[in-house]
Design an enzyme around this catalytic site. Structure first.
Site, PDB file in Angstrom:
ATOM      1  N   HIS A 209      23.829  -7.831  73.567  1.00 55.33           N
ATOM      2  CA  HIS A 209      24.360  -7.546  72.232  1.00 55.33           C
ATOM      3  C   HIS A 209      25.795  -8.062  72.098  1.00 55.33           C
ATOM      4  O   HIS A 209      26.169  -8.635  71.069  1.00 55.33           O
ATOM      5  CB  HIS A 209      24.338  -6.041  71.958  1.00 55.33           C
ATOM      6  CG  HIS A 209      23.030  -5.519  71.451  1.00 55.33           C
ATOM      7  ND1 HIS A 209      21.859  -5.608  72.178  1.00 55.33           N
ATOM      8  CD2 HIS A 209      22.703  -4.899  70.278  1.00 55.33           C
ATOM      9  CE1 HIS A 209      20.868  -5.058  71.493  1.00 55.33           C
ATOM     10  NE2 HIS A 209      21.348  -4.630  70.329  1.00 55.33           N
ATOM     11  N   HIS A 261      25.008   0.332  78.323  1.00 57.97           N
ATOM     12  CA  HIS A 261      25.724  -0.595  79.192  1.00 57.97           C
ATOM     13  C   HIS A 261      26.950   0.085  79.764  1.00 57.97           C
ATOM     14  O   HIS A 261      27.530   0.999  79.164  1.00 57.97           O
ATOM     15  CB  HIS A 261      26.171  -1.849  78.419  1.00 57.97           C
ATOM     16  CG  HIS A 261      25.051  -2.786  78.087  1.00 57.97           C
ATOM     17  ND1 HIS A 261      24.469  -3.622  79.004  1.00 57.97           N
ATOM     18  CD2 HIS A 261      24.416  -3.019  76.918  1.00 57.97           C
ATOM     19  CE1 HIS A 261      23.522  -4.337  78.428  1.00 57.97           C
ATOM     20  NE2 HIS A 261      23.458  -3.975  77.157  1.00 57.97           N
TER      21      HIS A 261
END
Length: 337
Positions: A209, A261
């Site tokens: 992303h 993450h």
């Protein structure tokens, strides 16, 4: 007279034939270039499909007491569909609007270009060129991200919640005997999650992303810096660029906020996207190329000056061959030297 007429009539035909052959050669060269670049695009998409459908990420072990992978599972704030809109739809819409308005201001909307036998609007061709550069850089960034994910195989912060590992000896990480144990042989129970979810839990580094978001939106901001001029407001361009960068920044922050993450994954992914955008804009799209010395026309802007008067003024004190109509002979010139 008849023979002369025939010769005169064949001259334009000969020139037309040469023009046709030249145009045909140009069309073949354009077609060849198009096919080569299409082949490059196809080759760049192959690693993505291989990683997604044919390759398993590296299987890493873990410590049962590792708190960095014990976060609860949460849904994405920025979903893959939203990322596609931000990284693909928004740049595409920006390119279309800017190229159309630029062509309209220049009065070139009606101009056409012949491409592979088709007559297309000139701004269509320029739009296609910009989209090709953007897409090429996007594929490079995506490939680099996928290679990192499947080579490292880092576990996501919510790995334990999704995998629910069961050790091969029948024990669990919650057992005291496994408190500080490094586990390599395990199976994921994954109750309540799909096989795809368990596989994704091992693809933390780097953040896709972040890399895709920063590449697409930063490149669009650089494109606006080169292409957009707003006469009504000097700050509008900078405001739009700020919005684009903030969208990329929020997308990256959401990956840590959602426990998808680690912060280092987001940092690396963001740097990867930034470097990809800068390299693509500078070296591939050449958005900020300055005109070279050869591009500057001197003949039409500089006026010739008659220097004969100046030469005559310095002749009495200047030895040949620099003055004209001088009275020095060769012996006198040698003496002067």
């Amino acid at each position: 007279m008849r023979d002369g007429d025939n010769e005169n009539s064949t001259a334009p035909v000969g020139r037309t034939d040469r023009e046709v052959r030249r145009a045909s050669a140009a069309q073949r060269q354009t077609l060849r270039r198009f096919l080569i670049e299409l082949l490059i695009i196809v080759v760049l998409t192959i690693p993505i499909y291989i990683c997604e459908f044919a390759v398993e990420p590296v299987r890493r072990g873990f410590f049962c007491d590792d708190e960095s992978i014990r976060y609860p599972f949460q849904d994405n704030t920025v979903t893959p569909v939203m990322l596609g809109v931000l990284a693909g739809g928004l740049p595409f819409l920006t390119f279309v609007i800017v190229e159309y308005v630029s062509s309209m201001r220049a009065g070139e909307l009606s101009s056409t270009v012949e491409l592979l036998g088709w007559h297309l609007s000139a701004w269509y061709v320029e739009l296609g060129r910009q989209l090709t550069y953007f897409g090429f850089g996007l594929l490079l960034t995506f490939d680099a991200t996928e290679v990192g994910k499947y080579t490292i195989g880092r576990l996501r912060p919510h790995f334990m919640a999704v995998c629910q590992p069961q050790l091969n000896d029948g024990s669990l990480c919650s057992d005291l005997i496994n408190l500080h144990r490094y586990v390599e042989d395990y199976e994921c129970a994954g109750e309540g999650f799909t096989v795809a979810d368990i596989r994704q839990a091992r693809l933390s580094f780097p953040s896709g992303h972040s890399s895709i978001g920063f590449y697409s939106l930063l490149y669009t901001a650089l494109y606006l810096q080169r292409k957009l001029t707003w006469r009504s407001s000097k700050l509008m361009r900078y405001f739009l660029q700020f919005v684009l960068i903030m969208l990329a920044w929020y997308t990256a922050l959401s990956r840590v906020m959602d426990s998808w993450h680690h912060w280092s994954d987001v940092l690396t992914g963001s740097l990867l996207g930034i470097v990809g955008a800068l390299l693509t804009a500078h070296y591939i799209a050449k958005l900020f190329r300055s005109p070279s010395f050869q591009d500057v026309s001197l003949g039409g802007t500089l006026r010739r000056e008659d220097t004969s008067a100046t030469l005559q003024e310095v002749c009495p004190s200047t030895p040949p061959p620099y003055c004209v109509n001088n009275s020095y002979n060769d012996d006198q010139y040698c003496t002067k030297v």
